[in-house]
Design a protein around this motif. Structure first.
Motif, PDB file in Angstrom:
ATOM      1  N   LEU A 163     -28.775  25.773 -47.181  1.00 33.16           N
ATOM      2  CA  LEU A 163     -29.521  26.677 -46.616  1.00 33.16           C
ATOM      3  C   LEU A 163     -30.017  26.576 -45.239  1.00 33.16           C
ATOM      4  CD1 LEU A 163     -32.758  24.719 -48.906  1.00 33.16           C
ATOM      5  CD2 LEU A 163     -32.063  26.965 -49.108  1.00 33.16           C
ATOM      6  N   PHE A 164     -29.414  25.323 -44.648  1.00 31.78           N
ATOM      7  CA  PHE A 164     -29.588  25.428 -42.650  1.00 31.78           C
ATOM      8  C   PHE A 164     -28.131  26.458 -42.291  1.00 31.78           C
ATOM      9  CE2 PHE A 164     -32.526  22.228 -43.722  1.00 31.78           C
ATOM     10  CZ  PHE A 164     -33.717  22.200 -43.621  1.00 31.78           C
ATOM     11  N   ASP A 165     -27.291  26.244 -42.683  1.00 31.54           N
ATOM     12  CA  ASP A 165     -25.875  26.808 -42.695  1.00 31.54           C
ATOM     13  C   ASP A 165     -25.464  25.736 -41.076  1.00 31.54           C
ATOM     14  OD1 ASP A 165     -24.221  28.003 -42.022  1.00 31.54           O
ATOM     15  OD2 ASP A 165     -24.656  29.793 -40.602  1.00 31.54           O
ATOM     16  N   ILE A 166     -25.397  24.039 -41.885  1.00 31.02           N
ATOM     17  CA  ILE A 166     -25.605  22.937 -40.730  1.00 31.02           C
ATOM     18  C   ILE A 166     -24.483  23.411 -40.421  1.00 31.02           C
ATOM     19  CG2 ILE A 166     -25.267  20.733 -40.847  1.00 31.02           C
ATOM     20  CD1 ILE A 166     -27.143  20.610 -42.576  1.00 31.02           C
ATOM     21  N   GLY A 167     -22.913  23.816 -41.418  1.00 34.32           N
ATOM     22  CA  GLY A 167     -22.012  23.740 -40.138  1.00 34.32           C
ATOM     23  C   GLY A 167     -21.617  24.564 -39.220  1.00 34.32           C
ATOM     24  N   THR A 168     -22.434  25.521 -39.373  1.00 30.42           N
ATOM     25  CA  THR A 168     -22.548  26.614 -38.073  1.00 30.42           C
ATOM     26  C   THR A 168     -23.014  25.692 -37.233  1.00 30.42           C
ATOM     27  OG1 THR A 168     -22.055  28.634 -39.501  1.00 30.42           O
ATOM     28  CG2 THR A 168     -22.941  29.134 -37.442  1.00 30.42           C
ATOM     29  N   LEU A 169     -23.914  25.388 -37.618  1.00 32.30           N
ATOM     30  CA  LEU A 169     -24.859  24.654 -36.275  1.00 32.30           C
ATOM     31  C   LEU A 169     -24.711  23.681 -35.529  1.00 32.30           C
ATOM     32  CD1 LEU A 169     -28.703  24.647 -37.953  1.00 32.30           C
ATOM     33  CD2 LEU A 169     -27.804  26.025 -36.581  1.00 32.30           C
ATOM     34  N   LEU A 170     -23.579  22.530 -36.121  1.00 24.81           N
ATOM     35  CA  LEU A 170     -23.089  21.880 -35.309  1.00 24.81           C
ATOM     36  C   LEU A 170     -21.608  22.082 -35.213  1.00 24.81           C
ATOM     37  CD1 LEU A 170     -22.562  19.136 -38.837  1.00 24.81           C
ATOM     38  CD2 LEU A 170     -23.654  19.152 -36.745  1.00 24.81           C
ATOM     39  N   ALA A 171     -21.167  23.150 -35.602  1.00 24.72           N
ATOM     40  CA  ALA A 171     -20.486  23.766 -34.613  1.00 24.72           C
ATOM     41  C   ALA A 171     -20.611  24.198 -33.077  1.00 24.72           C
ATOM     42  CB  ALA A 171     -18.927  24.711 -35.421  1.00 24.72           C
ATOM     43  N   VAL A 213     -33.447  28.738 -24.475  1.00 26.34           N
ATOM     44  CA  VAL A 213     -32.062  29.804 -24.284  1.00 26.34           C
ATOM     45  C   VAL A 213     -31.870  30.382 -24.988  1.00 26.34           C
ATOM     46  CG1 VAL A 213     -30.058  29.627 -23.325  1.00 26.34           C
ATOM     47  CG2 VAL A 213     -31.659  28.353 -22.205  1.00 26.34           C
ATOM     48  N   MET A 214     -30.982  29.532 -26.234  1.00 26.64           N
ATOM     49  CA  MET A 214     -30.710  29.844 -27.478  1.00 26.64           C
ATOM     50  C   MET A 214     -31.514  30.534 -28.375  1.00 26.64           C
ATOM     51  SD  MET A 214     -27.320  29.758 -26.589  1.00 26.64           S
ATOM     52  CE  MET A 214     -26.502  29.368 -25.907  1.00 26.64           C
ATOM     53  N   THR A 215     -32.095  32.452 -28.311  1.00 25.77           N
ATOM     54  CA  THR A 215     -32.522  32.096 -28.930  1.00 25.77           C
ATOM     55  C   THR A 215     -32.046  32.615 -30.693  1.00 25.77           C
ATOM     56  OG1 THR A 215     -32.856  34.337 -27.444  1.00 25.77           O
ATOM     57  CG2 THR A 215     -34.730  32.596 -27.056  1.00 25.77           C
ATOM     58  N   ASP A 216     -30.405  33.832 -30.599  1.00 25.87           N
ATOM     59  CA  ASP A 216     -30.109  34.058 -31.445  1.00 25.87           C
ATOM     60  C   ASP A 216     -29.717  32.828 -32.602  1.00 25.87           C
ATOM     61  OD1 ASP A 216     -28.264  35.273 -32.833  1.00 25.87           O
ATOM     62  OD2 ASP A 216     -26.751  36.008 -31.118  1.00 25.87           O
ATOM     63  N   SER A 217     -30.276  34.110 -34.007  1.00 28.14           N
ATOM     64  CA  SER A 217     -30.028  31.911 -34.395  1.00 28.14           C
ATOM     65  C   SER A 217     -28.378  31.993 -34.885  1.00 28.14           C
ATOM     66  CB  SER A 217     -30.383  32.993 -36.202  1.00 28.14           C
ATOM     67  OG  SER A 217     -29.418  34.511 -36.268  1.00 28.14           O
ATOM     68  N   GLU A 218     -27.731  32.997 -34.591  1.00 29.13           N
ATOM     69  CA  GLU A 218     -26.433  32.439 -34.639  1.00 29.13           C
ATOM     70  C   GLU A 218     -25.791  31.735 -33.415  1.00 29.13           C
ATOM     71  OE1 GLU A 218     -24.104  33.917 -37.395  1.00 29.13           O
ATOM     72  OE2 GLU A 218     -26.204  34.860 -37.902  1.00 29.13           O
ATOM     73  N   LYS A 219     -26.355  31.398 -32.923  1.00 29.65           N
ATOM     74  CA  LYS A 219     -26.461  30.707 -31.385  1.00 29.65           C
ATOM     75  C   LYS A 219     -26.718  29.173 -31.586  1.00 29.65           C
ATOM     76  CE  LYS A 219     -23.527  34.212 -28.655  1.00 29.65           C
ATOM     77  NZ  LYS A 219     -23.813  34.826 -27.496  1.00 29.65           N
ATOM     78  N   MET A 220     -27.614  28.709 -31.741  1.00 28.61           N
ATOM     79  CA  MET A 220     -28.420  28.448 -32.327  1.00 28.61           C
ATOM     80  C   MET A 220     -28.129  26.579 -32.202  1.00 28.61           C
ATOM     81  SD  MET A 220     -32.226  29.112 -34.699  1.00 28.61           S
ATOM     82  CE  MET A 220     -32.827  30.977 -33.372  1.00 28.61           C
ATOM     83  N   THR A 221     -28.926  25.560 -31.745  1.00 29.84           N
ATOM     84  CA  THR A 221     -28.000  24.986 -31.943  1.00 29.84           C
ATOM     85  C   THR A 221     -28.536  23.866 -32.812  1.00 29.84           C
ATOM     86  OG1 THR A 221     -29.695  23.067 -30.079  1.00 29.84           O
ATOM     87  CG2 THR A 221     -27.772  24.042 -30.026  1.00 29.84           C
ATOM     88  N   VAL A 222     -28.183  22.088 -33.246  1.00 31.53           N
ATOM     89  CA  VAL A 222     -28.263  22.085 -34.641  1.00 31.53           C
ATOM     90  C   VAL A 222     -30.266  21.585 -34.673  1.00 31.53           C
ATOM     91  CG1 VAL A 222     -28.394  19.723 -36.055  1.00 31.53           C
ATOM     92  CG2 VAL A 222     -26.550  20.484 -35.586  1.00 31.53           C
ATOM     93  N   SER A 223     -31.094  20.616 -33.141  1.00 29.79           N
ATOM     94  CA  SER A 223     -32.403  20.481 -33.496  1.00 29.79           C
ATOM     95  C   SER A 223     -32.637  22.182 -33.960  1.00 29.79           C
ATOM     96  CB  SER A 223     -32.501  19.665 -32.553  1.00 29.79           C
ATOM     97  OG  SER A 223     -32.418  20.547 -31.355  1.00 29.79           O
ATOM     98  N   VAL A 224     -32.398  22.577 -32.636  1.00 33.96           N
ATOM     99  CA  VAL A 224     -33.249  24.138 -33.326  1.00 33.96           C
ATOM    100  C   VAL A 224     -33.666  24.811 -35.013  1.00 33.96           C
ATOM    101  CG1 VAL A 224     -33.315  26.442 -31.572  1.00 33.96           C
ATOM    102  CG2 VAL A 224     -33.227  24.324 -30.568  1.00 33.96           C
TER     103      VAL A 224
END
Length: 311
Positions: free
Chosen positions: A102-110, A253-264
């Motif tokens: 659901l959170f796509d944690i793999g992308t967020l962690l990367a 700074v990172m408002t794009d959903s594909e570039k967000m960090t884990v916490s955001v």
């Protein structure tokens, strides 16, 4: 005459021995005297208080982690029960798998790892150079410059957040990793730690490198950095952890959903999923930093005390 002189010298020696000051005994004043502490009831009360304090402080730090892990194992109905249950009635691990998807944690962690590595690289380049210049090159008004750097630590981060964000917007760095790397490049606390360690490096090593014809950069690379591995490891861990857990600046700074960090990313999606799934995502994203702490805890303590004692 010889016997009289010898007797006078002996009497004088005895008087000197009697008048010689005794060594001062060190006395420690405490609430409980050592005699009371060494008694049977004193030892029992001492261990009772010690165990109670250790257990209470351990629970204060560990219980939030326990509540997060057990909350991820509960069903939505159980996690909403009042009063809450301390132990899941029917624990399940399915919430962790659902949270991963659901959170796509793999992308967020990367993304977070990429931003943290860049922040670490730029921080080491800038902070090591600044600390080396202040410690070994001794520029004019070096103490004033160091004092100005340390003074920035007294300013709350929220005070400079708006000017920092405006600067990032003016430079066109929104949704750009440089918008996170530039602010992390200079840190007064890191420079202070590095400078203190560099000050403890013997001057003879620097002079020997200079006699061999090494310039300032060669001396830094071949002499200073190899003997500074403990403090470099500590500052690296601090920088990576700070970049990993940062929330406010990546949110702006990172408002794009594909570039967000884990916490955001977790905060943006938390309203659309159940609470136990949120707990599962938090547990997964906490694992990397917990592993880093347990692996490098000895290096952290050794690096913090390195350079504090000169001998």
């Amino acid at each position: 005459m010889i016997s009289v002189g010898a007797g006078a010298a002996a009497r004088k020696g005895r008087r000197g021995a009697r008048t010689r000051p005794r060594p001062m005994e060190v006395q420690f004043r405490t609430i409980v005297s050592p005699h009371q502490l060494n008694s049977r009831w004193g030892r029992r009360i001492y261990w009772l208080v010690l165990v109670a304090v250790v257990v209470l402080f351990t629970m204060a730090f560990v219980f939030p982690l326990y509540w997060m892990v057990t909350g991820a194992m509960k069903t939505p109905d159980e996690i909403a029960e009042m009063p809450p249950t301390l132990v899941p009635k029917d624990p399940t691990l399915g919430n962790f798998l659902e949270a991963w998807d659901l959170f796509d944690i793999g992308t967020l962690l990367a993304n977070t790892a990429y931003y943290a590595f860049g922040a670490w690289a730029f921080s080491m380049a800038v902070d090591v150079a600044a600390a080396y210049a202040l410690s070994k090159l001794r520029p004019a008004f070096g103490n004033v410059i160091l004092g100005a750097m340390l003074a920035t630590l007294m300013i709350p981060p929220m005070v400079i957040l708006i000017p920092l964000y405006v600067t990032i917007v003016d430079l066109g760095l929104l949704n750009n990793p440089w918008g996170l790397w530039f602010p992390a490049a200079a840190n007064g606390f890191t420079i202070f730690l590095l400078k203190r360690f560099f000050d403890s490096i013997p001057r003879e090593l620097i002079e020997a490198a200079q006699i061999d014809g090494a310039g300032p950069l060669r001396t830094l690379w071949s002499v200073v950095l190899p003997v500074s591995r403990p403090i470099l490891g500590v500052t690296s861990i601090f920088t990576i952890v700070t970049a990993f857990k940062d929330f406010v600046l990546p949110l702006l700074v990172m408002t794009d959903s594909e570039k967000m960090t884990v916490s955001v990313g977790l905060s943006q999606t938390a309203g659309a999923v159940t609470q136990n799934q949120v707990m599962g995502g938090l547990v997964i994203t906490s694992i990397p930093m917990i592993i880093v702490f347990f692996v490098f805890q000895r290096h952290i303590m050794a690096g913090l005390t390195a350079g504090s004692i000169k001998g």
